[in-house]
Design an enzyme around this catalytic site. Structure first.
Site, PDB file in Angstrom:
ATOM      1  N   GLU A  54      -7.709  73.822  59.953  1.00 39.56           N
ATOM      2  CA  GLU A  54      -7.314  73.926  61.366  1.00 39.56           C
ATOM      3  C   GLU A  54      -6.830  75.316  61.734  1.00 39.56           C
ATOM      4  OE1 GLU A  54      -5.266  69.507  61.806  1.00 39.56           O
ATOM      5  OE2 GLU A  54      -4.032  71.290  61.556  1.00 39.56           O
ATOM      6  N   PRO A  55      -7.701  76.294  61.666  1.00 40.04           N
ATOM      7  CA  PRO A  55      -7.240  77.643  62.009  1.00 40.04           C
ATOM      8  C   PRO A  55      -7.128  77.836  63.520  1.00 40.04           C
ATOM      9  CG  PRO A  55      -9.577  77.669  61.538  1.00 40.04           C
ATOM     10  CD  PRO A  55      -9.122  76.259  61.311  1.00 40.04           C
ATOM     11  N   GLY A  56      -6.080  78.506  63.935  1.00 36.62           N
ATOM     12  CA  GLY A  56      -5.990  78.950  65.324  1.00 36.62           C
ATOM     13  C   GLY A  56      -6.138  80.467  65.318  1.00 36.62           C
ATOM     14  N   ARG A  79       5.301  87.543  71.546  1.00 33.94           N
ATOM     15  CA  ARG A  79       5.494  87.539  70.090  1.00 33.94           C
ATOM     16  C   ARG A  79       6.490  88.591  69.587  1.00 33.94           C
ATOM     17  NH1 ARG A  79       2.180  88.295  66.677  1.00 33.94           N
ATOM     18  NH2 ARG A  79       2.753  86.642  65.243  1.00 33.94           N
ATOM     19  N   TYR A 137       9.508  86.682  67.893  1.00 32.42           N
ATOM     20  CA  TYR A 137       9.479  86.640  66.428  1.00 32.42           C
ATOM     21  C   TYR A 137       9.734  87.999  65.791  1.00 32.42           C
ATOM     22  CZ  TYR A 137       6.497  82.565  67.629  1.00 32.42           C
ATOM     23  OH  TYR A 137       5.975  81.423  68.150  1.00 32.42           O
ATOM     24  N   CYS A 167      13.649  92.448  83.403  1.00 31.90           N
ATOM     25  CA  CYS A 167      15.056  92.815  83.401  1.00 31.90           C
ATOM     26  C   CYS A 167      15.779  92.162  82.236  1.00 31.90           C
ATOM     27  CB  CYS A 167      15.680  92.433  84.728  1.00 31.90           C
ATOM     28  SG  CYS A 167      15.066  93.535  85.989  1.00 31.90           S
ATOM     29  N   GLU A 168      15.429  92.600  81.050  1.00 33.37           N
ATOM     30  CA  GLU A 168      16.121  92.182  79.835  1.00 33.37           C
ATOM     31  C   GLU A 168      15.928  93.285  78.814  1.00 33.37           C
ATOM     32  OE1 GLU A 168      15.900  88.512  77.895  1.00 33.37           O
ATOM     33  OE2 GLU A 168      15.804  87.333  79.741  1.00 33.37           O
TER      34      GLU A 168
HETATM   35  C1  LIG Z   1      -0.429  75.695  65.157  1.00 32.70           C
HETATM   36  C2  LIG Z   1      -1.147  74.725  64.320  1.00 32.70           C
HETATM   37  C3  LIG Z   1      -2.265  75.130  63.575  1.00 32.70           C
HETATM   38  C4  LIG Z   1      -2.808  76.529  63.555  1.00 32.70           C
HETATM   39  O1  LIG Z   1      -1.977  77.532  63.139  1.00 32.70           O
HETATM   40  P1  LIG Z   1      -2.568  79.006  63.010  1.00 32.70           P
HETATM   41  O2  LIG Z   1      -1.502  79.793  62.372  1.00 32.70           O
HETATM   42  O3  LIG Z   1      -2.860  79.509  64.390  1.00 32.70           O
HETATM   43  O4  LIG Z   1      -3.811  78.939  62.192  1.00 32.70           O
HETATM   44  C5  LIG Z   1      -2.923  74.156  62.852  1.00 32.70           C
HETATM   45  N1  LIG Z   1      -2.503  72.874  62.821  1.00 32.70           N
HETATM   46  C6  LIG Z   1      -1.429  72.455  63.521  1.00 32.70           C
HETATM   47  C7  LIG Z   1      -1.021  71.027  63.462  1.00 32.70           C
HETATM   48  C8  LIG Z   1      -0.712  73.368  64.282  1.00 32.70           C
HETATM   49  O5  LIG Z   1       0.361  72.946  64.965  1.00 32.70           O
END
Ligand SMILES: *Cc1c(COP(=O)(O)O)cnc(C)c1O
Length: 431
Positions: A285-287, A324, A328, A355-356
């Site tokens: 599940e890459p984002g 970000r 973070y 304004c921060e």
């Molecule tokens: C955010 C998330 C991801 C993806 O994370 P990345 O760091 O973007 O790859 C995959 N699975 C779940 C359940 C998430 O909440």
């Protein structure tokens, strides 16, 4: 400072930054700033590089795009056309997925603290739900007995680029960690006549150490084996989550895909065989990995302020546009788009218009001589950029452009002041 060697889709043409073959300064002139620019080509390459690497080792692969990284409809459509599945963490993300052409059977919902009416919405659509706790299953079974359920396991090993983004381990809210509790969810689902099963983990975002990932996968597959052996459950899919890191700093090691395949996919393959787990799909599940380096943020310099203490470069994007760094402490590399060949002239803080005092995009950054009107390119902005942006300070959100076959296409209009009024109702009319 370590110089960053530009790689696709970035290019240095006589000191000017090009993105997918197009001048970044021209993009800024044509569409104004702040502007997010995405490369269709790079997204497709990222998807296929990952898919090809895994499928080479293990045949039944599904890549779920974790769309909280970026829910632009064109981007979703593009990943859908590549054959991606979708990981959604809210009903809104499911809605976005459906709106862009994903069918419900290609969507996995991984929520936490889910409302019963949200479960109903998902169940009515037939979206597979990844159960986060016992009570979520109970609520779901009161609504419907779904054909498939998955359970989010917390393998008690986490990793990530920041505490906020480590999503497994003993003190983390996600998933189920005690084995007896995991077994109970599956047993109850089976008793209720659920017929198909998956099992899931996601240990964090921005994973740097492949070894912690390997540790987590080991524990996770041992748990899968117990569920299989004790409850006679066969998994249609086993989901290892996302979190594959991206190099933000010039000296960051890039995510080592071949190491991932040789350590994680191999381990998966051999354990599935040894544990007799059948022929499950291997899901990831890459984002970030799919979209981060496929996007940049363009921002214009409004001021250069030199005091006896510091030098500030003021731009038109703050943490309303890219949160970000403020949230973070993340590093985003910044290039002065028309001055790639000039030597650094000093150390600057790149700050936004909010304004921060925490509204800083980059601290203590060496930059060439910057002047008002220069365009800065903030790299690696394709993931968790627009999707985390806001209207804070009543600033309309940025526009988005996608580079397609060398040409820019507007894929999200810049918000206008009028958009700030959307859904507000004035209660004091006539007073
Ligand atoms: C955010 C998330 C991801 C993806 O994370 P990345 O760091 O973007 O790859 C995959 N699975 C779940 C359940 C998430 O909440």
């Amino acid at each position: 400072m370590v110089k960053r060697k530009l790689c696709e889709p970035l290019e240095n043409r006589k000191g000017n930054l090009y993105f997918d073959g197009f001048s970044v300064v021209e993009l800024a002139q044509k569409y104004d700033t702040p502007l997010y620019v995405l490369s269709e080509k790079r997204v497709r390459e990222n998807y296929n590089r990952l898919y090809d690497a895994i499928v080479d080792k293990y045949k039944d692969v599904r890549i779920y795009y974790a769309c909280k990284a970026n829910t632009n409809l064109t981007l979703l459509k593009l990943l859908q056309s590549e054959g991606a599945y979708l990981d959604a963490v809210s009903p809104g993300e499911v809605f976005m997925g459906l709106s862009s052409g994903f069918t419900p059977d290609r969507i996995l919902f991984t929520g936490i603290s889910v409302r019963p009416d949200e479960l109903k919405f998902l169940a009515d659509l037939g979206v597979t739900i990844n159960i986060d706790c016992q009570s979520e299953l109970e609520h779901l079974l009161k609504i419907v007995v779904p054909s498939t359920i998955s359970v989010r396991v917390n393998p008690e090993v986490g990793d990530g680029h920041h505490d906020h983004c480590i999503t497994a381990g003993p003190n983390v809210k996600f998933g189920i960690c005690d084995e007896e509790d995991i077994l109970k969810v599956y047993a109850d689902a089976k008793k209720a006549r659920v017929e198909h099963f998956g099992i899931h983990m996601h240990i964090g975002s921005g994973i740097s150490k492949i070894d912690s990932y390997v540790q987590a996968v080991k524990r996770f597959l041992d748990i899968a084996k117990r569920v299989h052996d004790e409850l006679d459950i066969t998994f249609d899919f086993i989901d290892l989550g996302g979190g594959f890191g991206v190099s933000y700093r010039p000296d960051d090691e890039p995510f080592d895909l071949s190491e991932f395949v040789s350590k994680v996919v191999s381990l998966f393959k051999s354990k599935v065989k040894a544990y007799k787990l059948g022929k499950p799909f291997l899901c990831v599940e890459p984002g970030r990995y799919l979209v981060c380096d496929a996007g940049i943020l363009l921002t214009t310099v409004n001021m250069v302020k030199v005091t006896s203490h510091r030098k500030f470069v003021g731009v038109d994007s703050g943490f309303n546009t890219l949160i970000r760094p403020a949230m973070y402490g993340s590093y985003h590399h910044i290039l002065v788009a028309n001055k790639l060949n000039l030597k650094d002239s000093g150390i600057f803080d790149v700050v936004g218009p909010l304004c921060e005092s925490g509204d800083v995009l980059a601290k203590d950054r060496e930059l060439p001589p910057v002047v008002e009107g220069d365009v800065l390119a903030v790299l690696n902005a394709g993931a968790y950029g627009f999707s985390m942006s806001s209207q804070y300070n009543s600033r309309p959100r940025a526009a988005e452009v996608m580079m397609r076959q060398g040409k820019p296409v507007l894929i999200r209009e810049r918000e206008q002041f009028q958009d700030l009024l959307t859904s507000q109702r004035v209660a004091l009319q006539g007073e």
